[in-house]
Design a protein around this motif. Structure first.
Motif, PDB file in Angstrom:
ATOM      1  N   LYS A 181       0.729  -1.106  -0.160  1.00 13.58           N
ATOM      2  CA  LYS A 181       0.136  -0.109  -0.078  1.00 13.58           C
ATOM      3  C   LYS A 181       0.869   1.420   0.098  1.00 13.58           C
ATOM      4  O   LYS A 181       0.368   2.370   0.247  1.00 13.58           O
ATOM      5  CB  LYS A 181      -0.773   0.085   1.255  1.00 13.58           C
ATOM      6  N   LEU A 182       2.012   0.962  -0.305  1.00 13.65           N
ATOM      7  CA  LEU A 182       2.924   1.910  -0.073  1.00 13.65           C
ATOM      8  C   LEU A 182       2.792   3.393  -1.067  1.00 13.65           C
ATOM      9  O   LEU A 182       2.868   4.575  -0.418  1.00 13.65           O
ATOM     10  CB  LEU A 182       4.611   1.713  -0.368  1.00 13.65           C
ATOM     11  N   SER A 235      -0.405   4.486  -1.884  1.00 14.08           N
ATOM     12  CA  SER A 235      -1.418   5.501  -1.072  1.00 14.08           C
ATOM     13  C   SER A 235      -0.814   5.922   0.127  1.00 14.08           C
ATOM     14  O   SER A 235      -1.349   7.030   0.490  1.00 14.08           O
ATOM     15  CB  SER A 235      -2.442   4.331  -0.649  1.00 14.08           C
ATOM     16  N   LEU A 236       0.242   5.424   0.819  1.00 15.84           N
ATOM     17  CA  LEU A 236       0.840   5.901   1.928  1.00 15.84           C
ATOM     18  C   LEU A 236       1.741   7.107   1.773  1.00 15.84           C
ATOM     19  O   LEU A 236       1.810   7.872   2.501  1.00 15.84           O
ATOM     20  CB  LEU A 236       1.185   4.739   2.687  1.00 15.84           C
ATOM     21  N   TYR A 237       2.045   7.052   0.511  1.00 14.40           N
ATOM     22  CA  TYR A 237       2.902   8.164   0.027  1.00 14.40           C
ATOM     23  C   TYR A 237       1.792   9.177  -0.411  1.00 14.40           C
ATOM     24  O   TYR A 237       2.259  10.269  -0.136  1.00 14.40           O
ATOM     25  CB  TYR A 237       3.679   7.703  -1.200  1.00 14.40           C
ATOM     26  N   GLU A 238       0.729   9.025  -1.027  1.00 11.40           N
ATOM     27  CA  GLU A 238       0.025   9.965  -1.513  1.00 11.40           C
ATOM     28  C   GLU A 238      -0.663  10.735  -0.334  1.00 11.40           C
ATOM     29  O   GLU A 238      -0.713  11.903  -0.246  1.00 11.40           O
ATOM     30  CB  GLU A 238      -1.274   9.165  -2.061  1.00 11.40           C
ATOM     31  N   ASN A 239      -0.992  10.013   0.766  1.00 10.81           N
ATOM     32  CA  ASN A 239      -1.559  10.637   2.126  1.00 10.81           C
ATOM     33  C   ASN A 239      -0.528  10.993   2.833  1.00 10.81           C
ATOM     34  O   ASN A 239      -0.862  11.519   4.176  1.00 10.81           O
ATOM     35  CB  ASN A 239      -2.715   9.874   2.596  1.00 10.81           C
ATOM     36  N   ASP A 240       0.653  11.056   2.681  1.00 13.06           N
ATOM     37  CA  ASP A 240       1.758  11.339   3.505  1.00 13.06           C
ATOM     38  C   ASP A 240       2.109  10.571   4.535  1.00 13.06           C
ATOM     39  O   ASP A 240       2.922  10.856   5.335  1.00 13.06           O
ATOM     40  CB  ASP A 240       1.453  12.863   4.077  1.00 13.06           C
ATOM     41  N   PHE A 284       5.520   9.168   5.903  1.00 12.20           N
ATOM     42  CA  PHE A 284       6.547  10.064   6.349  1.00 12.20           C
ATOM     43  C   PHE A 284       6.326   9.939   7.828  1.00 12.20           C
ATOM     44  O   PHE A 284       7.024  10.853   8.445  1.00 12.20           O
ATOM     45  CB  PHE A 284       6.391  11.579   5.781  1.00 12.20           C
ATOM     46  N   ASP A 341      -7.527  -2.668   4.712  1.00 15.95           N
ATOM     47  CA  ASP A 341      -8.297  -1.493   4.220  1.00 15.95           C
ATOM     48  C   ASP A 341      -9.293  -1.131   5.294  1.00 15.95           C
ATOM     49  O   ASP A 341      -9.611   0.376   5.107  1.00 15.95           O
ATOM     50  CB  ASP A 341      -9.198  -2.286   2.922  1.00 15.95           C
ATOM     51  N   PHE A 369      -5.769   4.976   9.260  1.00 14.43           N
ATOM     52  CA  PHE A 369      -4.590   5.716   9.272  1.00 14.43           C
ATOM     53  C   PHE A 369      -4.485   6.988  10.099  1.00 14.43           C
ATOM     54  O   PHE A 369      -3.338   7.757  10.108  1.00 14.43           O
ATOM     55  CB  PHE A 369      -4.023   5.688   7.753  1.00 14.43           C
TER      56      PHE A 369
END
Lengths: 249, 420
Positions: free
Chosen positions: B305-306, B308-313, B316, B384, B388
């Motif tokens: 899921k990286l 999506s996790l990048y997209e929603n920050d 980081f 899902d 987060f």
């Protein structure tokens, strides 16, 4: 800041055109997915909080990711390829239009500084004493977004693109550490009523920070609306912050 | 209540300090066991609250300096008062927390209400006496260590000499003496001459628990450098360099980001150190630089899921990690208010949740499980449906007992081992 308002033409989010695009779930090429990631990264770099210094670690990591993609794309020779693909056109438009949107929202007043693009001062230490470089930053601010835009337009010359790209990337990077020298008054003067219009537009598009939006990119299938909705949320938080300041003042 | 940004037990574990986004510090004290209230053993109650940092405005750069407390570190107790260091992005402060439970009465020159007595009324001399009063806990700032960091401070660490400490920002590490506020020594500087060449930043730093000349710092590229201050004044040359070779089969555009180390902690023994990156916790033997001795997967199910996790920050997010007192178990946080403990020998891991629903007082925490395959069993959570926004970034373990403090956004949870 309001880049989220624009949706991609070909790959709209499922939640909003239910069913019509169900048939068009073709798996795009790795190149397109990579391009989407590049777009997302560039947009992330462009977003700078108006009032607080951006997180340097985050910026460095995103910049490194962008460099990585760019290097790979250069090796593949895909700088030129993207121009010829019709699907590439869509993402190209989107990058350009988001850039314009980003710029237009900032440069509302008299072509003033885009806070994301700061001073020329290279030496950060001496920066302390020299931050009254507002005129300089105005000049550079108009230049930087144009560089990015040029990068996208001039697909015919990959070598030059690389140079432009590198330069614009470095410029973004430079600005991230040399934060702009907006005075408090300038900060407030930039906020005008057009923000509210964008706000209503965005409200309709905003949704939760859910996985679904980037689901397909995970498995490298059809990319959905990568205009990050959660960033949309943080943008609106920034907007609230600004409104709060305005109201209180 | 504000978002908690740091949690730290003191050396005895009797005090627990939390810092929040609003610049406040709240200190909890463990209740003493008494015969009359046997069930209150281990309860922590508020001891002191004070505003450590205020928001500031940097006029030169037209930027706000957040008052959020990034780190708190206690000093070992040397007298009746307690001392701690708290820091925001730019300024470190030394706070003294002291108790007052007596007050003097019977002054010669002053009345009880503090007014000066008329000299002709003073007909005899008396010795003031100490009378008990309600306990008052006062916090006062004793030192302010400012203007030494251009970038955001991410770590502070008290040295084992109890006289110096280090503070680290994205590009530099400074050494301070606790008594001296107008001078600090720069011991690490990784700022490139040309900022355009910057590709790596410092993410955390810590002094060795026993060797006062040794410290480590971690980077955004997943490396750790151990430095010896005896070798040179400027420790740009490391003594040891810890890096695990990359697994080429799992390489992706996110490899570097997820390798970025968010926290580094020495074990209490000083033999090992632990690093936290996005998906795992690694234990390193200080004598072996080429790979960690143990690796624990915190939430491997997020690897897919990286993007999506990048997209929603979320990619980081900086998770911290901690050791228990005997170094037998390590703990770190995850999403959905889950936190994980890993017993090292024999290996056993547990996932627990810090939430109101699952934490009735005195109830035993039920282990949680994230469903990674298609078939979801009862009580399992699918990836899902993880929230987060509910992230546990800060946890702390009592130095001697099995009591843990878990910060879930703006709530603090304290759990202890059930004793029959």
């Amino acid at each position: 800041m309001f880049v989220r308002g624009l949706k991609r033409k070909c790959f709209d989010g499922e939640e909003d055109i239910e069913g019509t695009l169900a048939g068009i779930k073709a798996i795009p090429s790795y190149n397109l997915q990579r391009q989407s990631l590049l777009d997302m990264s560039l947009v992330k770099l462009q977003l700078c909080h108006m009032l607080v210094e951006p997180n340097l670690c985050r910026s460095v990591l995103i910049a490194n990711t962008v460099r990585q993609i760019q290097e790979e794309m250069t090796q593949d020779g895909t700088w030129q390829m993207i121009n010829t693909q019709s699907t590439g056109q869509a993402s190209l438009d989107r990058l350009v239009s988001t850039d314009i949107l980003c710029r237009s929202s900032r440069d509302q007043t008299e072509g003033k500084h885009v806070p994301a693009y700061g001073t020329f001062n290279k030496d950060f230490e001496s920066d302390q004493a020299q931050d009254s470089s507002e005129t300089m930053s105005t000049a550079s601010s108009v230049q930087a977004p144009r560089n990015l835009q040029n990068n996208v337009w001039e697909m015919e010359n990959p070598q030059e693109n690389k140079g432009n790209f590198q330069k614009s990337l470095d410029q973004i990077f430079e600005t991230l550490e040399n934060k702009s020298s907006n005075s408090v008054e300038d900060l407030f003067s930039e906020v005008d009523s057009s923000y509210y219009d964008l706000d209503t537009m965005l409200t309709g598009m905003m949704s939760n920070t859910k996985m679904g939006h980037c689901d397909s990119l995970e498995t490298f299938s059809s990319p959905t609306n990568t205009a990050s909705n959660s960033n949309c949320k943080s943008d609106l938080n920034d907007l609230d912050h600004i409104v709060e300041i305005l109201v209180e003042s | 209540a504000d978002i908690i940004s740091t949690v730290e037990f003191n050396y005895t574990g009797d005090l627990l300090a939390t810092g929040d986004k609003g610049g406040r510090v709240v200190i909890f004290q463990r209740e003493q066991e008494t015969k009359s209230r046997p069930l209150s053993r281990g309860e922590y109650n508020v001891y002191s609250t004070f505003q450590s940092h205020e928001p500031e405005f940097d006029y030169l750069k037209s930027l706000e300096i957040e008052e959020k407390i990034n780190k708190i570190r206690w000093l070992p107790q040397q007298n009746a008062a307690h001392f701690l260091l708290s820091t925001n992005d730019k300024t470190i402060k030394l706070w003294k927390i002291s108790e007052r439970d007596k007050r003097a009465e019977g002054y010669n020159l002053k009345d009880e209400d503090g007014r000066l007595r008329e000299p002709f009324r003073v007909t005899e001399l008396r010795v003031p006496t100490l009378k008990p009063m309600d306990l008052m806990v006062e916090a006062s700032p004793r030192r302010t260590f400012a203007n030494a960091h251009t970038y955001h401070i991410n770590s502070i660490s008290v040295n084992s000499d109890y006289a110096t400490y280090l503070s680290a920002d994205d590009l530099r590490i400074n050494l301070w003496h606790l008594e001296v506020t107008n001078r600090s020594f720069n011991i690490v500087d990784i700022k490139p001459a040309n900022m355009e060449e910057l590709t790596e930043v410092i993410t955390a730093a810590e002094f060795h628990p026993h060797h006062c000349n040794t410290f480590v710092y971690s980077s955004s590229k997943g490396t750790i450098r151990l430095c010896d201050m005896r070798s040179s004044a400027l420790c740009d040359q490391h003594s040891k360099f810890f890096e695990e070779p990359e697994d080429p089969s799992s390489r992706s555009f996110f490899s570097e980001i997820i390798s970025s180390i968010s926290d580094v902690k020495f074990s209490h023994s000083g033999r090992y150190m632990m690093t936290r990156d996005y998906l795992s916790v690694k234990v390193w033997d200080l004598n072996m630089e080429n790979r960690p001795v143990e690796t624990y997967q915190v939430h491997e199910y997020l690897r897919g899921k990286l993007c999506s996790l990048y997209e929603n920050d979320c990619i980081f997010d900086k998770f911290e990690c901690c050791w228990n007192g005997s170094d037998s178990t390590i703990m770190t946080g995850s999403y959905n208010n889950f936190f994980r403990t890993f017993e090292r020998d024999p290996r056993r891991d547990t996932t627990l949740e810090a939430s109101r629903e699952s934490s009735k007082p005195r109830a035993i925490l039920k282990p949680r499980k994230v469903c990674t395959t298609g078939k979801r069993k009862k009580d399992e959570i699918t990836v899902d449906s993880l929230d987060f926004n509910k992230k546990i970034l800060h946890t702390a373990w009592h130095p001697m007992e099995n009591i843990i403090a878990v910060a879930a956004t703006n709530n603090l949870y304290l759990f202890q081992e059930k004793v029959n």
